[in-house]
Write an enzyme that holds these catalytic residues in place. Sequence first.
Site, PDB file in Angstrom:
ATOM      1  N   HIS A   1       0.639  -1.299  -0.204  1.00  0.00           N
ATOM      2  CA  HIS A   1       0.046  -0.307   0.115  1.00  0.00           C
ATOM      3  C   HIS A   1       0.327   1.331  -0.009  1.00  0.00           C
ATOM      4  O   HIS A   1       2.159   1.607   0.521  1.00  0.00           O
ATOM      5  CB  HIS A   1      -0.917  -0.550   1.306  1.00  0.00           C
ATOM      6  CG  HIS A   1      -1.644   0.936   1.563  1.00  0.00           C
ATOM      7  ND1 HIS A   1      -1.578   2.207   1.784  1.00  0.00           N
ATOM      8  CD2 HIS A   1      -3.517   0.983   1.414  1.00  0.00           C
ATOM      9  CE1 HIS A   1      -3.092   2.973   1.816  1.00  0.00           C
ATOM     10  NE2 HIS A   1      -4.025   1.702   2.161  1.00  0.00           N
TER      11      HIS A   1
ATOM     12  N   ASP B   1       2.868  -4.878   8.196  1.00  0.00           N
ATOM     13  CA  ASP B   1       1.978  -4.038   7.274  1.00  0.00           C
ATOM     14  C   ASP B   1       0.497  -4.590   7.814  1.00  0.00           C
ATOM     15  O   ASP B   1       0.147  -5.536   7.113  1.00  0.00           O
ATOM     16  CB  ASP B   1       2.126  -3.072   6.857  1.00  0.00           C
ATOM     17  CG  ASP B   1       0.375  -2.144   6.584  1.00  0.00           C
ATOM     18  OD1 ASP B   1      -0.737  -2.819   6.810  1.00  0.00           O
ATOM     19  OD2 ASP B   1       0.439  -2.531   4.982  1.00  0.00           O
TER      20      ASP B   1
ATOM     21  N   GLN C   1      -4.521  -4.872   6.704  1.00  0.00           N
ATOM     22  CA  GLN C   1      -5.463  -5.977   6.061  1.00  0.00           C
ATOM     23  C   GLN C   1      -5.632  -7.562   6.820  1.00  0.00           C
ATOM     24  O   GLN C   1      -6.758  -8.434   6.510  1.00  0.00           O
ATOM     25  CB  GLN C   1      -4.886  -6.048   4.609  1.00  0.00           C
ATOM     26  CG  GLN C   1      -5.619  -5.391   4.090  1.00  0.00           C
ATOM     27  CD  GLN C   1      -6.723  -4.151   4.007  1.00  0.00           C
ATOM     28  OE1 GLN C   1      -7.847  -5.489   3.643  1.00  0.00           O
ATOM     29  NE2 GLN C   1      -6.841  -3.228   3.401  1.00  0.00           N
TER      30      GLN C   1
ATOM     31  N   LYS D   1     -10.100  -1.437  10.890  1.00  0.00           N
ATOM     32  CA  LYS D   1     -10.413  -1.821   9.721  1.00  0.00           C
ATOM     33  C   LYS D   1     -10.291  -3.526  10.579  1.00  0.00           C
ATOM     34  O   LYS D   1     -10.759  -4.206  10.062  1.00  0.00           O
ATOM     35  CB  LYS D   1      -9.038  -2.549   8.339  1.00  0.00           C
ATOM     36  CG  LYS D   1      -8.474  -1.166   7.693  1.00  0.00           C
ATOM     37  CD  LYS D   1      -8.020  -1.622   6.672  1.00  0.00           C
ATOM     38  CE  LYS D   1      -7.313  -0.471   6.681  1.00  0.00           C
ATOM     39  NZ  LYS D   1      -7.757   0.275   5.427  1.00  0.00           N
TER      40      LYS D   1
ATOM     41  N   CYS E   1      -5.396   2.496  -3.462  1.00  0.00           N
ATOM     42  CA  CYS E   1      -3.472   3.212  -3.029  1.00  0.00           C
ATOM     43  C   CYS E   1      -2.490   2.154  -2.970  1.00  0.00           C
ATOM     44  O   CYS E   1      -1.643   2.097  -2.123  1.00  0.00           O
ATOM     45  CB  CYS E   1      -3.418   3.542  -1.687  1.00  0.00           C
ATOM     46  SG  CYS E   1      -5.375   4.842  -1.463  1.00  0.00           S
TER      47      CYS E   1
END
Lengths: 411, 160
Positions: free
Chosen positions: A120, A197, A200, A223, A368
């Site tokens: 991202h 990261d 997600q 999220k 993104c």
Amino acid sequence: MMDRIRAEFPILNQTVHGKPLVYLDNAATTQKPNAVIQTLKTYYERDNSNIHRGVHQLSERATRAFEAARGKVRAFLNAAADREVIFTRGTTESINLVAQSFARPRLKAGDEILITGMEHHSNIVPWQMVCEQTGAKLRVARLTDDGRVDLADFRAKLGSRTRLAAFTQVSNALGTVNPVGEMIALSRAAGAATLIDGAQAVAHAKVDVRAMDCDFYAFSSHKIYGPTGVGVLYGRERLLEAMPPYQGGGDMILSVTFEKTTYAELPHKFEAGTPNIAGVIGLGAALDFVSGIGLDAIARHESALLKNATARLAAIPGLKILGPSLGQADAHEPKAAVISFTLEGIHPHDIGTIVDREGVAIRTGHHCAQPVMERFGVPATARASFAIYNSTSDIDRLAAAILITQEVFRG
Amino acid sequence: MASGMDSGAADGLRDLYQSVIIDHSKRPRNFKSLAAATHTGVGHNPLCGDRVTLYLTVENGRVKDVAFEGSGCAISTASASLMTEFLKSKTLGEVEALFQKFHDLITSPPDAPAPDVPELGKLQVLAGVREFAARVKCASLPWHTLRAAIQGGEVTAKTE
């Protein structure tokens, strides 16, 4: 069980353009359950106060609830101590914190940061900024044609100059689940620190930062069914201790004079200013909600949805799904419940507009992740992403809306 | 609950994706480069990745030829195609006036009937975007690019 869970999300009970809402943009943000909404309401109605300062009753309550949320995050990530949990504004700020407070002071010209081709923008740009500031070099591990990290290339680009490897656990644009355990082990063996990261990933599978053995782990509250404007940075205590503060201000100091300021202990050293107190407490409620259902049950539900949706969509002529295919014999689960697709002869933005009129919310665009789009030679994709409250009837509605889109374009 | 909007929603979709628009998006007219172009403009919408390059041949203050290349959604492609058909033989003054009229049309309030602007001829089919706030910039991108081309050199057009 599904009906009961769905009923916990009041926003889903509405019509859009006259049709019952089908919300399939969960990779962008998830909806909030009653438990989270009520927590915010109760906080503002009963406990609202600033934290870590007042001796009065409300401040004590707010402080206790805020720090209790930190404990919930620690348990959720299986971090060793509450001190290793820093609250931020989101994944983006968490990554920027590591870039500026960990990487920038350490990196010299010629050092390298390794990322992957599926990141991202928030896991690209902060590193580009550090590279500009230090003369370090950003290296990028290639993607395979089916949208996975090319591990041979990742290994080849990990060198003696690699100071940090930063990569996503799950791709927002493709749904790819990376073998982060293996990638972290490779990075550590090469002497590089690691940042994962997890934006997600957290809402869809169990995360254990100690089993993973990463140095930093970042995610966003919104999220995982929590409020917007709150994120988490997990960091190994030893590293956080050695890092300078990211921002200066109130709440991050022990004492201030014009000659010398002494910084507060972890985690407060990295939490300058009044944080999003209600949001953090709301995140705690969201984690309780998720734990109440159980991440194993969530993963099973979403995996079944993914299989169903993949079969349904793949059967539509002219529809092409990007990213890893399902059912590949692999050591790890190859894909999260995200379907990025294109329709022959129809631009994703036209798909998005038409399915929206059918009451179906999906994301269209570059997500993104422009380098991912470029890698696969498309300007944009349409993306359906699933969460705990989605059902097979949502997939029926999506499939029907796609057929209507094709009908409009038959002209 | 916004029920009872069903037929309105379907009408909106039909207004947006009229057959003229679908036709121009699938078979864009003047879709080529112009070797003899006196003006070139590049338009880019960073939000959706749409790109359009506009070529103009201007002689004695009049558009002699106009063409475009690029990739984008049905709305931006059809808008560019219809625009190129419409601009040939217009003076630069007329082009600027059309820009204003077109811009006013596609940004007019969606809750009232579309104003009748006969000077825009066939371009009026794009009035349907008024109902789709997120898509107005798709229709206007070719026009901003046109203006950028006329006003000088290669620049990235801004969108709404």
